[in-house]
Scaffold this motif. Structure first.
Motif, PDB file in Angstrom:
ATOM      1  N   ALA A  19      36.087  53.449  39.039  1.00 35.52           N
ATOM      2  CA  ALA A  19      35.350  53.258  37.774  1.00 35.52           C
ATOM      3  C   ALA A  19      36.042  52.214  36.905  1.00 35.52           C
ATOM      4  CB  ALA A  19      35.254  54.581  37.021  1.00 35.52           C
ATOM      5  N   ILE A  20      37.378  52.264  36.849  1.00 33.10           N
ATOM      6  CA  ILE A  20      38.143  51.291  36.050  1.00 33.10           C
ATOM      7  C   ILE A  20      37.994  49.897  36.653  1.00 33.10           C
ATOM      8  CG2 ILE A  20      40.471  50.622  35.315  1.00 33.10           C
ATOM      9  CD1 ILE A  20      41.085  53.691  35.204  1.00 33.10           C
ATOM     10  N   GLU A  21      38.026  49.818  37.992  1.00 32.92           N
ATOM     11  CA  GLU A  21      37.860  48.524  38.661  1.00 32.92           C
ATOM     12  C   GLU A  21      36.478  47.932  38.372  1.00 32.92           C
ATOM     13  OE1 GLU A  21      38.822  46.692  43.063  1.00 32.92           O
ATOM     14  OE2 GLU A  21      39.532  48.686  42.535  1.00 32.92           O
ATOM     15  N   ASN A  22      35.451  48.772  38.409  1.00 38.49           N
ATOM     16  CA  ASN A  22      34.086  48.303  38.103  1.00 38.49           C
ATOM     17  C   ASN A  22      33.959  47.829  36.663  1.00 38.49           C
ATOM     18  OD1 ASN A  22      33.087  48.767  40.678  1.00 38.49           O
ATOM     19  ND2 ASN A  22      32.561  50.901  40.231  1.00 38.49           N
ATOM     20  N   PHE A  23      34.700  48.481  35.762  1.00 38.42           N
ATOM     21  CA  PHE A  23      34.698  48.083  34.353  1.00 38.42           C
ATOM     22  C   PHE A  23      35.212  46.651  34.189  1.00 38.42           C
ATOM     23  CE2 PHE A  23      37.013  47.736  30.299  1.00 38.42           C
ATOM     24  CZ  PHE A  23      35.963  47.960  29.402  1.00 38.42           C
ATOM     25  N   PHE A  24      36.226  46.314  34.989  1.00 41.89           N
ATOM     26  CA  PHE A  24      36.834  44.976  34.896  1.00 41.89           C
ATOM     27  C   PHE A  24      36.152  43.941  35.795  1.00 41.89           C
ATOM     28  CE2 PHE A  24      40.510  47.548  33.398  1.00 41.89           C
ATOM     29  CZ  PHE A  24      40.699  46.905  32.173  1.00 41.89           C
ATOM     30  N   ARG A  25      35.124  44.348  36.525  1.00 37.82           N
ATOM     31  CA  ARG A  25      34.438  43.436  37.459  1.00 37.82           C
ATOM     32  C   ARG A  25      33.927  42.159  36.782  1.00 37.82           C
ATOM     33  NH1 ARG A  25      35.012  42.863  42.552  1.00 37.82           N
ATOM     34  NH2 ARG A  25      35.129  45.145  42.681  1.00 37.82           N
ATOM     35  N   PRO A  26      33.259  42.241  35.591  1.00 29.04           N
ATOM     36  CA  PRO A  26      32.785  40.998  34.952  1.00 29.04           C
ATOM     37  C   PRO A  26      33.921  40.012  34.655  1.00 29.04           C
ATOM     38  CG  PRO A  26      31.786  42.912  33.914  1.00 29.04           C
ATOM     39  CD  PRO A  26      32.841  43.426  34.840  1.00 29.04           C
ATOM     40  N   LEU A  27      35.082  40.575  34.295  1.00 29.53           N
ATOM     41  CA  LEU A  27      36.249  39.726  34.022  1.00 29.53           C
ATOM     42  C   LEU A  27      36.701  39.017  35.289  1.00 29.53           C
ATOM     43  CD1 LEU A  27      38.288  38.961  31.783  1.00 29.53           C
ATOM     44  CD2 LEU A  27      39.697  40.872  32.557  1.00 29.53           C
ATOM     45  N   GLY A 144      45.527  42.790  43.958  1.00 27.35           N
ATOM     46  CA  GLY A 144      44.444  41.822  43.769  1.00 27.35           C
ATOM     47  C   GLY A 144      44.534  41.129  42.419  1.00 27.35           C
ATOM     48  N   LEU A 145      43.481  40.396  42.093  1.00 28.23           N
ATOM     49  CA  LEU A 145      43.478  39.591  40.868  1.00 28.23           C
ATOM     50  C   LEU A 145      43.431  40.440  39.601  1.00 28.23           C
ATOM     51  CD1 LEU A 145      41.220  36.433  41.379  1.00 28.23           C
ATOM     52  CD2 LEU A 145      43.536  36.493  40.488  1.00 28.23           C
ATOM     53  N   ILE A 146      42.605  41.491  39.590  1.00 24.45           N
ATOM     54  CA  ILE A 146      42.463  42.307  38.377  1.00 24.45           C
ATOM     55  C   ILE A 146      43.791  42.988  37.990  1.00 24.45           C
ATOM     56  CG2 ILE A 146      41.400  44.423  37.452  1.00 24.45           C
ATOM     57  CD1 ILE A 146      39.651  42.000  37.126  1.00 24.45           C
TER      58      ILE A 146
END
Length: 278
Positions: A19-27, A144-146
């Motif tokens: 869920a946290i990873e999906n939150f940062f997906r647009p970034l 990864g990048l995030i």
């Protein structure tokens, strides 16, 4: 006790990591878009744009020529792509630090209690060894990048928060009293008086944030952030002396370009402010 905390954190990361990873997906999408833009745009266009930005910010012939020579040498030694990747992540991290950090600094400047509460957190953020940041973030989001982006932002954000707070607190009380006498609202005072007058101090904070972000480039490469940090890491592992030195010098060159340009821009703002009040 520590084992219990570890188990709880692992359970939390399994439950909420996606869920946290999906939150940062647009970034992540924005960062990848910006990185591809810099890499796929012909080098001479990128060079011209960077040199133009440096000139308009600094109005210094020395800094502009130095930037041009540094970028040409980076290209000649085959480090252009890695430099563009580093530029993209530093730009995105700096913008993110400003967007998050400046409102916190403004809020701190308005409340002594909030300042007293946040200052210890900033102390911990600035004194914690940079490698320690990697542990909880990698456990939560993997490699990864995030995760790399978050590590850099957390490490680089304290200066912009501190100096925004300091700059606003240093604004002359008489100027604020004059703004009150003219019936300015709190928002008008902030936008038209406090922020413009504290801009040189805020620029110093942005400068320090950029330097901190660049300092994290090599550390962030440990968790998959591509750029100039990865060849340095490879050079340490495989004892490639020349590769390590050249990529290290490229990081230094980028740091000096950012540092001199932002400092020159801050001084120009200071002179403009003094001239307008003179």
């Amino acid at each position: 006790m520590s084992r219990t905390i570890d188990q709880e954190y692992r359970a939390f990361s399994r439950a909420w990591g996606d869920a946290i990873e999906n939150f940062f997906r647009p970034l992540l999408d924005f960062l990848l878009w910006f990185e591809n833009l810099l890499i796929q745009t012909p080098w001479w266009i990128v060079l011209a744009v960077v040199v133009a930005i440096v000139w308009f910010a600094s109005r210094s012939v020395k800094i502009t020529i130095g930037t041009f020579i540094a970028l040409i040498l980076i290209g000649v030694f085959g480090m252009w792509e890695d430099t563009m990747r580093t530029l993209s992540i530093i730009t995105v991290c700096t913008l993110l630090s400003i967007v998050i950090g400046m409102p916190i600094g403004i809020a701190m400047s308005r409340s002594n209690k909030l300042q007293a509460a946040i200052n210890p957190i900033l102390d911990v953020m600035q004194t914690m060894p940079s490698f320690v940041y990697l542990i909880p973030i990698v456990m939560l989001l993997g490699i990864g990048l995030i995760p790399g982006l978050l590590v850099v932002v957390i490490y680089a954000m304290p200066p912009i928060i501190r100096l925004t707070n300091l700059g606003i607190r240093l604004v002359d009380k008489e100027v604020l009293e004059a703004a009150n006498a003219f019936g300015s609202s709190g928002w008008q005072k902030l936008v038209e008086v406090q922020l413009p007058l504290s801009l040189p101090t805020i620029m110093a904070g942005i400068n320090q944030t950029i330097m901190m972000a660049l300092a994290m480039v090599v550390v962030a490469s440990l968790i998959g952030v591509r750029g100039l940090g990865q060849p340095v890491l490879q050079a340490i592992t495989n004892q490639y002396f020349t590769q390590g030195v050249l990529n290290g010098l490229a990081i230094v060159a980028i740091a000096i370009i950012f540092d001199r340009t932002s400092q020159a821009y801050g001084k120009r703002l200071q002179r403009h402010r003094e001239a307008s009040h003179g």
